[in-house]
Scaffold this motif. Structure first.
Motif, PDB file in Angstrom:
ATOM      1  N   PRO A 552      -6.387 113.556  47.910  1.00 39.46           N
ATOM      2  CA  PRO A 552      -7.106 114.632  47.943  1.00 39.46           C
ATOM      3  C   PRO A 552      -6.764 115.724  49.157  1.00 39.46           C
ATOM      4  O   PRO A 552      -6.038 115.426  49.860  1.00 39.46           O
ATOM      5  CB  PRO A 552      -8.524 113.977  48.764  1.00 39.46           C
ATOM      6  N   PRO A 553      -6.955 116.842  48.807  1.00 39.92           N
ATOM      7  CA  PRO A 553      -6.218 118.140  49.716  1.00 39.92           C
ATOM      8  C   PRO A 553      -6.706 117.817  51.197  1.00 39.92           C
ATOM      9  O   PRO A 553      -6.019 118.230  51.876  1.00 39.92           O
ATOM     10  CB  PRO A 553      -6.958 119.206  49.099  1.00 39.92           C
ATOM     11  N   ASP A 554      -7.909 117.300  51.670  1.00 42.36           N
ATOM     12  CA  ASP A 554      -8.208 117.131  52.881  1.00 42.36           C
ATOM     13  C   ASP A 554      -7.456 116.146  53.665  1.00 42.36           C
ATOM     14  O   ASP A 554      -7.725 116.151  54.754  1.00 42.36           O
ATOM     15  CB  ASP A 554      -9.795 116.860  52.968  1.00 42.36           C
ATOM     16  N   VAL A 555      -6.845 115.442  52.934  1.00 41.70           N
ATOM     17  CA  VAL A 555      -5.801 114.384  53.602  1.00 41.70           C
ATOM     18  C   VAL A 555      -4.876 115.149  54.642  1.00 41.70           C
ATOM     19  O   VAL A 555      -4.671 114.531  55.603  1.00 41.70           O
ATOM     20  CB  VAL A 555      -5.416 113.321  52.594  1.00 41.70           C
ATOM     21  N   ASN A 556      -4.304 116.224  53.800  1.00 39.40           N
ATOM     22  CA  ASN A 556      -3.454 116.941  54.511  1.00 39.40           C
ATOM     23  C   ASN A 556      -3.933 117.480  55.897  1.00 39.40           C
ATOM     24  O   ASN A 556      -3.241 117.254  57.007  1.00 39.40           O
ATOM     25  CB  ASN A 556      -2.976 118.250  53.716  1.00 39.40           C
ATOM     26  N   ASP A 557      -4.950 117.971  55.957  1.00 42.49           N
ATOM     27  CA  ASP A 557      -5.617 118.706  57.317  1.00 42.49           C
ATOM     28  C   ASP A 557      -5.935 117.312  58.326  1.00 42.49           C
ATOM     29  O   ASP A 557      -5.692 117.475  59.488  1.00 42.49           O
ATOM     30  CB  ASP A 557      -7.016 119.319  56.927  1.00 42.49           C
ATOM     31  N   HIS A 558      -6.606 116.451  57.577  1.00 42.03           N
ATOM     32  CA  HIS A 558      -6.807 115.216  58.846  1.00 42.03           C
ATOM     33  C   HIS A 558      -5.428 114.557  59.319  1.00 42.03           C
ATOM     34  O   HIS A 558      -5.678 114.195  60.388  1.00 42.03           O
ATOM     35  CB  HIS A 558      -7.823 114.309  58.101  1.00 42.03           C
ATOM     36  N   PHE A 559      -4.714 114.366  58.350  1.00 43.81           N
ATOM     37  CA  PHE A 559      -3.542 113.974  58.887  1.00 43.81           C
ATOM     38  C   PHE A 559      -2.704 114.749  59.862  1.00 43.81           C
ATOM     39  O   PHE A 559      -2.253 113.970  60.900  1.00 43.81           O
ATOM     40  CB  PHE A 559      -2.381 113.998  57.523  1.00 43.81           C
ATOM     41  N   TYR A 560      -2.536 115.885  59.750  1.00 48.04           N
ATOM     42  CA  TYR A 560      -1.977 116.779  61.019  1.00 48.04           C
ATOM     43  C   TYR A 560      -2.913 116.764  62.074  1.00 48.04           C
ATOM     44  O   TYR A 560      -2.341 116.571  63.264  1.00 48.04           O
ATOM     45  CB  TYR A 560      -2.160 118.380  60.468  1.00 48.04           C
ATOM     46  N   ARG A 561      -4.050 116.743  62.039  1.00 51.68           N
ATOM     47  CA  ARG A 561      -4.979 116.894  63.555  1.00 51.68           C
ATOM     48  C   ARG A 561      -5.091 115.515  64.019  1.00 51.68           C
ATOM     49  O   ARG A 561      -5.216 115.594  65.410  1.00 51.68           O
ATOM     50  CB  ARG A 561      -6.467 117.156  62.842  1.00 51.68           C
ATOM     51  N   HIS A 562      -4.734 114.479  63.279  1.00 54.25           N
ATOM     52  CA  HIS A 562      -4.555 113.258  64.115  1.00 54.25           C
ATOM     53  C   HIS A 562      -3.616 113.161  65.138  1.00 54.25           C
ATOM     54  O   HIS A 562      -4.000 112.498  66.015  1.00 54.25           O
ATOM     55  CB  HIS A 562      -4.482 112.096  62.891  1.00 54.25           C
ATOM     56  N   PHE A 563      -2.543 113.903  65.056  1.00 54.27           N
ATOM     57  CA  PHE A 563      -1.453 113.662  65.940  1.00 54.27           C
ATOM     58  C   PHE A 563      -1.549 114.694  67.101  1.00 54.27           C
ATOM     59  O   PHE A 563      -0.859 114.729  67.988  1.00 54.27           O
ATOM     60  CB  PHE A 563      -0.385 114.081  65.308  1.00 54.27           C
ATOM     61  N   LEU A 564      -2.882 115.514  67.003  1.00 47.66           N
ATOM     62  CA  LEU A 564      -3.001 116.639  67.998  1.00 47.66           C
ATOM     63  C   LEU A 564      -3.222 115.810  69.369  1.00 47.66           C
ATOM     64  O   LEU A 564      -2.988 115.999  70.419  1.00 47.66           O
ATOM     65  CB  LEU A 564      -4.203 117.728  67.885  1.00 47.66           C
ATOM     66  N   ASP A 565      -3.823 114.677  69.347  1.00 49.18           N
ATOM     67  CA  ASP A 565      -4.241 113.530  70.629  1.00 49.18           C
ATOM     68  C   ASP A 565      -3.667 112.262  70.503  1.00 49.18           C
ATOM     69  O   ASP A 565      -4.149 111.399  71.022  1.00 49.18           O
ATOM     70  CB  ASP A 565      -5.684 113.691  70.719  1.00 49.18           C
ATOM     71  N   PHE A 566      -2.525 112.306  69.688  1.00 48.38           N
ATOM     72  CA  PHE A 566      -1.890 111.013  69.559  1.00 48.38           C
ATOM     73  C   PHE A 566      -1.202 110.667  70.857  1.00 48.38           C
ATOM     74  O   PHE A 566      -0.332 111.519  71.530  1.00 48.38           O
ATOM     75  CB  PHE A 566      -0.948 111.107  68.211  1.00 48.38           C
ATOM     76  N   PRO A 567      -1.152 109.535  71.310  1.00 42.79           N
ATOM     77  CA  PRO A 567      -0.465 109.165  72.655  1.00 42.79           C
ATOM     78  C   PRO A 567       1.016 109.044  72.619  1.00 42.79           C
ATOM     79  O   PRO A 567       1.467 108.420  73.466  1.00 42.79           O
ATOM     80  CB  PRO A 567      -1.068 107.660  72.885  1.00 42.79           C
ATOM     81  N   CYS A 568       1.687 109.356  71.488  1.00 44.70           N
ATOM     82  CA  CYS A 568       3.076 109.101  71.199  1.00 44.70           C
ATOM     83  C   CYS A 568       3.701 110.393  70.742  1.00 44.70           C
ATOM     84  O   CYS A 568       3.027 111.187  70.016  1.00 44.70           O
ATOM     85  CB  CYS A 568       3.231 107.856  70.005  1.00 44.70           C
TER      86      CYS A 568
END
Length: 625
Positions: A552-568
């Protein structure tokens, strides 16, 4: 925990314009059209971390040095300098970002050496993992861990991203499979493989193997009883939160129950007061009824007395014959006899009338006082009744308010019982794992064995992190995601990654490396401290692609946003554009051909384009430090 971050990748050469990308310590995204050098950047990082194949594209000709900047966990800068095609890496304890002329602090071999004077040993020392042993064969041979055994779990090239090779393996062969299992065990547990040593005899091993088989069966049965995919730490934190919630609910229930008890007591006292008022009103009503009859009697007596008085006068004066007052015959009556008798009767009537009037007056005062009391008591009873109704409503509200509190209390108690049961099961599994490890460490298995053992609780905890990662990205058809510690592949949605389409294989590989990084960092286990992905969102499809591989196209957005607060530290190379909020918060580098913005990793060859691009590099955002 010791790790390092990547600060920059630079290509420098005499007479050549410097080609450079700067990495944020948090999230760097490099995206743009094809053939702009994005994959070349990832391959260059891999090469500088001990890779053997030098990246080569026509635009790289003439560049004599590759510089990779590192920042150690203590903040110290390190720059690795390597000539393309050379097996020697120069290490400078400084932040160099241009052609290096100064002598290196250390010169290391890109290939592993017996003396340990190589880049692998140096990078592993930055991570505190130098000298760690891993298994290299099913027969039980061990060897020192190499950086290449570890780096591929953090740096995933585009070819490996979509390859059907399990994400835990660098290549597909039996040796790599054994090594990957041992490395994963090291990362998931922090326990290295003990060097090969003397093992018990065959009879002892048979007994110990039987014990291990029994332990494995018990672990499987206990694992089936787990109702959550959380580890002991997560369950402990949840139990602590539940106990806190339980205390709050108990305190709230106690307060509400106390208010209810006070209200019921007030209602009981009011009911007693109402009963007393009603009893008194009944008594007054009875008295008023009796006094009313007495009043009527007094009034009737007064009427008769008045009538007797009048009749006596009349009868005494006009009637001849026997005396109507005393009954004397005429011959016995003296001349004034009638008048005297009439006077005596009149006096008696007046006396009786006065007495009756006095009694009636007293009775009326008594009746008036009773009626006043009845009116006051009636008003008090009405007020008490109104107050009773208010208290009844208050009691109903309190009872209604206690219902959700009791329901929530039951829910929390049930959940706490479930968590405590899971903790007990995990504790038992931990005991069995420790016993199994003891048996294995004493040589219970023969020198040739199928796979090293990874504790079930560690795999279960990693599976939970992997599932949360896929859920955060909103990847469909990935329920019950799990890592196979024996085969090295991951399963999601009932299928292994190798059986999915290219697009889903790429996402699952990225999720595996992302979950591994979070798992290790959250538990302060060994990890390089960064992840680099090349094209994780590729959506390759054959002409007759299966709809099950649709992303689905929203996977692209959620994928990128996930790394905004990623501890690595995260570095992603992609073709697709991120959502606007990611562009605002991350360090984004956009390669665009045919524009006055940055066209690619290497500066344009045309002089005019070079002039246009001279002041244009990355898009700098707040997260770049």
């Amino acid at each position: 925990m010791r790790n390092f971050t990547l600060t920059h990748l630079t290509y420098a050469g005499s007479g050549k314009p410097t080609a450079q990308v700067i990495f944020s310590p948090t999230f760097t995204l490099i995206y743009g059209s094809s053939d702009t050098g994005k994959t070349f950047i990832v391959n260059s990082i891999d090469y500088m971390l001990g890779g053997h194949v030098a990246p080569s594209i026509p635009r790289a000709r003439g560049y004599s040095q590759i510089l990779l900047g590192l920042q150690l966990s203590d903040g110290s800068p390190v720059t690795l300098v390597r000539r393309p095609g050379s097996n020697r890496i120069h290490v400078h304890h400084a932040d160099l970002r241009d052609l290096a002329h100064a002598p290196a602090d250390t010169v290391l071999s890109a290939r592993r050496t017996r003396s340990g004077h190589d880049i692998s040993h140096r990078l592993l020392s930055y991570l505190g993992m130098e000298g760690s042993y891993i298994r290299t064969s099913e027969e039980g041979n061990t060897d020192i861990l190499k950086i290449t055994d570890l780096a591929h779990l953090s740096l995933v090239t585009d070819s490996r991203m979509v390859s059907s090779t399990p994400p835990s393996q660098r290549v597909r062969n039996s040796t790599a499979k054994t090594i990957s299992r041992s490395v994963m065990r090291l990362l998931l547990t922090g326990e290295e493989e003990p060097p090969a040593s003397r093992v018990p005899n065959a009879a002892q091993r048979r007994v110990q193997r039987g014990q291990i088989s029994l332990i494995d069966q018990l672990v499987i049965e206990l694992t089936a009883k787990l109702t959550a995919q959380e580890n002991e730490s997560e369950l402990g934190r949840r139990l602590s939160r539940l106990n806190g919630t339980l205390e709050e609910l108990t305190r709230s229930l106690r307060e509400e129950t106390s208010r209810q008890t006070e209200t019921v007591a007030a209602r009981t006292q009011l009911a007693a007061a109402q009963s007393e008022i009603a009893t008194r009103l009944g008594e007054i009503s009875d008295l008023l009824g009796r006094f009313g009859i007495l009043r009527q009697q007094y009034e009737s007596d007064l009427a008769r007395l008045e009538m007797v008085s009048e009749a006596g006068n009349l009868l005494g004066y006009f009637q001849v014959g026997r005396c109507v007052f005393c009954g004397a015959d005429p011959e016995h009556q003296h001349p004034q006899h009638g008048i005297e008798e009439s006077t005596h009767l009149h006096d008696a009537v007046i006396a009786e009338n006065s007495k009756t009037h006095a009694l009636l007056a007293d009775l009326k005062l008594t009746i008036a006082d009773l009626e006043t009391q009845r009116e006051e008591l009636t008003q008090r009873y009405a007020l008490a009744l109104s107050h009773s109704q208010e208290l009844d409503l208050a009691i109903e509200r309190l009872e209604a308010g206690l219902l959700p509190v009791n329901a929530r209390l039951d829910q929390v108690l049930t959940e706490r019982s479930e968590v405590e049961r899971n903790l007990e099961v995990l504790a038992r599994i931990g005991e069995l794992d420790e016993r199994r490890t003891e048996l294995v460490s004493t040589g219970a298995l023969p020198s040739k064995r199928s796979e090293p053992f990874t504790p079930a609780r560690a795999v279960t905890s990693f599976d939970a992190v992997l599932q949360r990662t896929l859920d955060a990205w909103h990847v469909p058809d990935t329920a019950n995601a799990s890592y196979d510690p024996y085969g090295g592949d991951i399963r999601a949605g009932g299928s292994f990654r190798a059986d999915r389409g290219a697009g889903m294989r790429a996402l699952l590989h990225a999720a595996f490396s992302t979950a591994l990084a979070r798992y290790c960092l959250d538990r302060e286990l060994p990890h390089p401290g960064f992840i680099v992905f090349d094209s994780p969102l590729v959506t390759y499809r054959e002409p007759d692609h299966d709809e099950d591989d649709y992303i689905p196209p929203d996977v692209n957005d959620h994928f990128y946003r996930h790394f905004l607060d990623f501890p690595c530290q995260t570095i992603i190379v992609e073709n697709s554009a991120p959502p606007p909020d990611v562009v605002e918060q991350a360090h984004v580098i956009h390669f665009r051909r045919g524009s006055n913005r940055r066209a690619g990793f290497f500066p344009p060859l045309d002089d005019d384009h070079e002039a246009d691009d001279a002041g244009t590099t990355e898009e700098t955002h707040p997260r770049l430090e």
